[in-house]
Design a protein around this motif. Structure first.
Motif, short mmCIF file in Angstrom:
data_model
loop_
_atom_site.label_atom_id
_atom_site.label_comp_id
_atom_site.label_asym_id
_atom_site.label_seq_id
_atom_site.Cartn_x
_atom_site.Cartn_y
_atom_site.Cartn_z
N GLY A 6 11.27 -32.04 -32.51
CA GLY A 6 10.80 -30.71 -32.83
C GLY A 6 11.50 -29.61 -32.05
N PRO A 7 11.28 -28.35 -32.45
CA PRO A 7 12.01 -27.22 -31.84
C PRO A 7 11.73 -27.04 -30.36
N VAL A 8 10.49 -27.26 -29.93
CA VAL A 8 10.19 -27.11 -28.50
C VAL A 8 10.89 -28.20 -27.71
N GLY A 9 10.87 -29.41 -28.24
CA GLY A 9 11.57 -30.51 -27.58
C GLY A 9 13.06 -30.25 -27.46
N VAL A 10 13.66 -29.71 -28.52
CA VAL A 10 15.09 -29.38 -28.48
C VAL A 10 15.35 -28.31 -27.42
N GLU A 11 14.49 -27.29 -27.37
CA GLU A 11 14.66 -26.22 -26.39
C GLU A 11 14.63 -26.77 -24.96
N MET A 12 13.68 -27.64 -24.68
CA MET A 12 13.56 -28.19 -23.33
C MET A 12 14.76 -29.09 -22.99
N GLN A 13 15.22 -29.88 -23.95
CA GLN A 13 16.35 -30.75 -23.67
C GLN A 13 17.63 -29.93 -23.46
N ARG A 14 17.78 -28.85 -24.19
CA ARG A 14 18.94 -27.99 -23.98
C ARG A 14 18.88 -27.31 -22.61
N ALA A 15 17.67 -27.01 -22.16
CA ALA A 15 17.54 -26.41 -20.83
C ALA A 15 17.95 -27.40 -19.75
N VAL A 16 17.61 -28.67 -19.93
CA VAL A 16 18.04 -29.70 -18.99
C VAL A 16 19.57 -29.81 -18.99
N LYS A 17 20.14 -29.85 -20.19
CA LYS A 17 21.60 -29.92 -20.31
C LYS A 17 22.26 -28.73 -19.61
N GLN A 18 21.71 -27.55 -19.79
CA GLN A 18 22.27 -26.35 -19.18
C GLN A 18 22.23 -26.43 -17.66
N ALA A 19 21.16 -27.01 -17.11
CA ALA A 19 21.02 -27.10 -15.66
C ALA A 19 22.08 -28.01 -15.05
N PHE A 20 22.38 -29.11 -15.73
CA PHE A 20 23.34 -30.07 -15.18
C PHE A 20 24.78 -29.78 -15.59
N ASP A 21 24.97 -29.12 -16.73
CA ASP A 21 26.31 -28.94 -17.28
C ASP A 21 26.44 -27.54 -17.86
N PRO A 22 26.41 -26.52 -17.02
CA PRO A 22 26.38 -25.14 -17.53
C PRO A 22 27.59 -24.76 -18.36
N LEU A 23 28.73 -25.41 -18.15
CA LEU A 23 29.93 -25.07 -18.93
C LEU A 23 30.03 -25.90 -20.21
N GLY A 24 29.16 -26.86 -20.37
CA GLY A 24 29.17 -27.66 -21.60
C GLY A 24 30.37 -28.58 -21.74
N ILE A 25 30.91 -29.08 -20.60
CA ILE A 25 32.12 -29.90 -20.69
C ILE A 25 31.84 -31.39 -20.78
N LEU A 26 30.60 -31.81 -20.50
CA LEU A 26 30.29 -33.24 -20.48
C LEU A 26 29.90 -33.73 -21.86
N ASN A 27 30.76 -34.55 -22.44
CA ASN A 27 30.52 -35.19 -23.74
C ASN A 27 29.98 -34.20 -24.77
N PRO A 28 30.70 -33.10 -25.00
CA PRO A 28 30.20 -32.09 -25.95
C PRO A 28 30.09 -32.63 -27.36
N GLY A 29 29.11 -32.10 -28.08
CA GLY A 29 28.90 -32.51 -29.47
C GLY A 29 28.07 -33.76 -29.63
N LYS A 30 27.57 -34.31 -28.53
CA LYS A 30 26.75 -35.52 -28.59
C LYS A 30 25.29 -35.18 -28.26
N VAL A 31 24.39 -35.94 -28.80
CA VAL A 31 22.94 -35.85 -28.55
C VAL A 31 22.34 -34.59 -29.15
N LEU A 32 22.73 -33.43 -28.64
CA LEU A 32 22.14 -32.16 -29.11
C LEU A 32 23.18 -31.30 -29.80
#
Length: 469
Positions: A443-469
């Motif tokens: 769901g949308p809230v779940g996606v939002e929270m998972q993207r926030a986790v991704k942003q915290a660990f990988d702010p530049l988006g360089i780790l395995n981009p295009g996968k999972v989310l």
């Protein structure tokens, strides 16, 4: 900044410049640039998953070398795709154009085995079967056993949160990862978890990395829990006149409080495929073959009790193995299932839908209807004891119409799984193949929270981009 593809300066990441920067902290043999070689690292074993062309493949041997790669990638804004043995089935290890493929297969040392603490400390490139055999010499047991255990790596298992045949009793990889050393996107080294039997200090970051498919950090060391080596298991095979009857037997076994070390199902399509491939003389008259195993002190008694439940559910024949050799033959047949189904048409899409055990029959019956609707061969093998099904769509990749029908049937199977209260993946991960379906599941809230986790660990988006989310 796109969350799908990392930004990068084309001038900064010209292959020559990138290679020079990598070579400043890596030996020459660890940096591969020959396109004929790098192309061979472009993808894992999943179908219908796009893969790009890596700029370079790096094979580090030390934590410091991994840190150098990530510092370079962060400075130059180059995407990094971590890989193990590339035996995955979701496209999680597929390269993106211009990326650094970070293959961890050379980091393959077992650093410690402690019979007292019942732990092993390993690097990510250790092969699952190698670890299993090493700890067995100490009277210990590492339970997670994916069907690809002879080739898949512990790092890959952690990345995808993989399972195996024994999950019904012993659980999945996540339950055995106590602690991790992880190189973050900017090259810092993070240690999570513990090596003690208990520990609840802070957020459980270890579990966060398990199943993250390399999108949050690079696992470079793992502390794994071990168990005492169990007795040799014995296997029972039961034939059923329908998949529904076999699923009824599964429900009776679990409801009765039995704890098999294995409870696997093969439908008639899978049984026939295994026979065609390996001439194993499995009973092709059956509509479903159920394999149950026990590694208890008295497995024969447990098999007898389960055999009676199978007969009560309508089994036409119940045959317990007499010894370890017969048991291993039956397990070999199950492990050959996916390879055998691939041989039917040359290409497969292997689904990984997990449903509540009570919905297992509905899942198999639904898959049969989908196969008829799309005029396709779809074989099902399943970790029936935990409801994890692997509907495998067999098709000719050279036939565009058949390929289209295969993809549509695959999606319909995932929709069926969600409708039955299940999940789109029990052990293979999301990768490229299922990321659109992940959004539907959480769901949308779940996606939002998972993207926030991704942003915290990988702010530049360089780790395995295009996968999972």
């Amino acid at each position: 900044m796109s969350r799908i593809e990392a930004p990068r300066s084309e001038d900064a990441v010209a292959t020559g410049s990138l290679t020079d920067r990598l070579l400043s902290g890596l030996p020459a043999e660890a940096v591969l640039t020959d396109p004929e070689v790098t192309t061979s690292y472009a993808n894992d074993m999943a179908s219908f998953c796009p893969a790009g062309s890596p700029a370079v493949v790096v094979l580090p041997r030390t934590v410091e070398q991994v840190q150098h790669v990530m510092r370079t990638a962060t400075e130059l804004r180059v995407p990094v795709v971590p890989q193990g043995a590339r035996s995955g089935l979701s496209g999680a290890a597929n390269a993106t154009d211009g990326c650094i493929v970070l293959s961890l297969t050379k980091m393959d040392r077992i650093l410690e085995i402690s019979p007292v603490d019942r732990i092993a400390v390993v690097e990510p490139g250790v092969i699952n079967a190698t670890l299993s055999r090493a700890v067995e010499e100490h009277g210990l047991y590492y339970p997670p056993d994916p069907s690809s255990w002879e080739m898949c790596t512990i790092g890959g298992n952690i990345g995808t949160g993989s399972g195996g045949l024994c999950c019904v009793k012993y659980g999945v990889t996540a339950e055995y990862v106590l602690g991790l050393d992880v190189v973050l996107a900017d090259g810092r080294l993070l240690s999570t978890g513990r090596r003690t039997a208990k520990g609840v200090a802070g957020y459980d970051l270890t579990r966060l990395f398990v199943g993250s498919e390399g999108s949050l950090g690079i696992v470079v060391r793992a502390v794994l829990a071990l168990r005492p080596k169990p007795p040799q298991q014995l296997v029972l095979a039961a034939e059923f006149p329908s998949a529904a009857a076999a699923c009824d037997a599964v429900c009776r076994i679990m409801e009765g409080g039995h704890v098999p070390s294995l409870l696997e199902l093969m439908d008639r399509t899978t049984v026939k495929a295994v026979n065609d491939l390996a001439r194993m003389d499995l009973p092709e008259t059956t509509e479903a073959l159920l394999l149950a195993a026990f590694d208890t002190p008295d497995p024969a008694a447990d098999l007898a009790a389960v055999g009676a439940l199978c007969e009560a559910a309508g089994a036409t024949e119940v045959v317990p193995a007499e010894d370890a050799a017969e048991s291993e033959m039956l397990l070999k047949a199950r492990r050959l299932s996916l390879t055998a189904l691939e041989a039917v048409k040359g290409t497969t899409m292997i689904d990984d839908v997990c449903v509540p055990r009570s919905q297992l029959a509905a899942m198999l019956e639904g898959v049969e209807r989908i196969a008829e609707k799309y005029d396709l061969t779809i074989g099902v093998c399943a970790h029936a004891g935990d409801g994890n099904t692997h509907p495998t769509v067999c098709f000719d990749a050279a036939d565009p119409d058949e390929s289209r029908r295969a993809r549509e049937s695959f999606d319909e199977i995932m929709a069926l799984g969600l409708q039955l209260g299940g999940t789109i993946t029990g052990e293979h991960g999301v990768g490229v193949l299922k990321k659109e379906w992940l959004a539907r599941e959480i769901g949308p809230v779940g996606v939002e929270m998972q993207r926030a986790v991704k942003q915290a660990f990988d702010p530049l988006g360089i780790l395995n981009p295009g996968k999972v989310l």
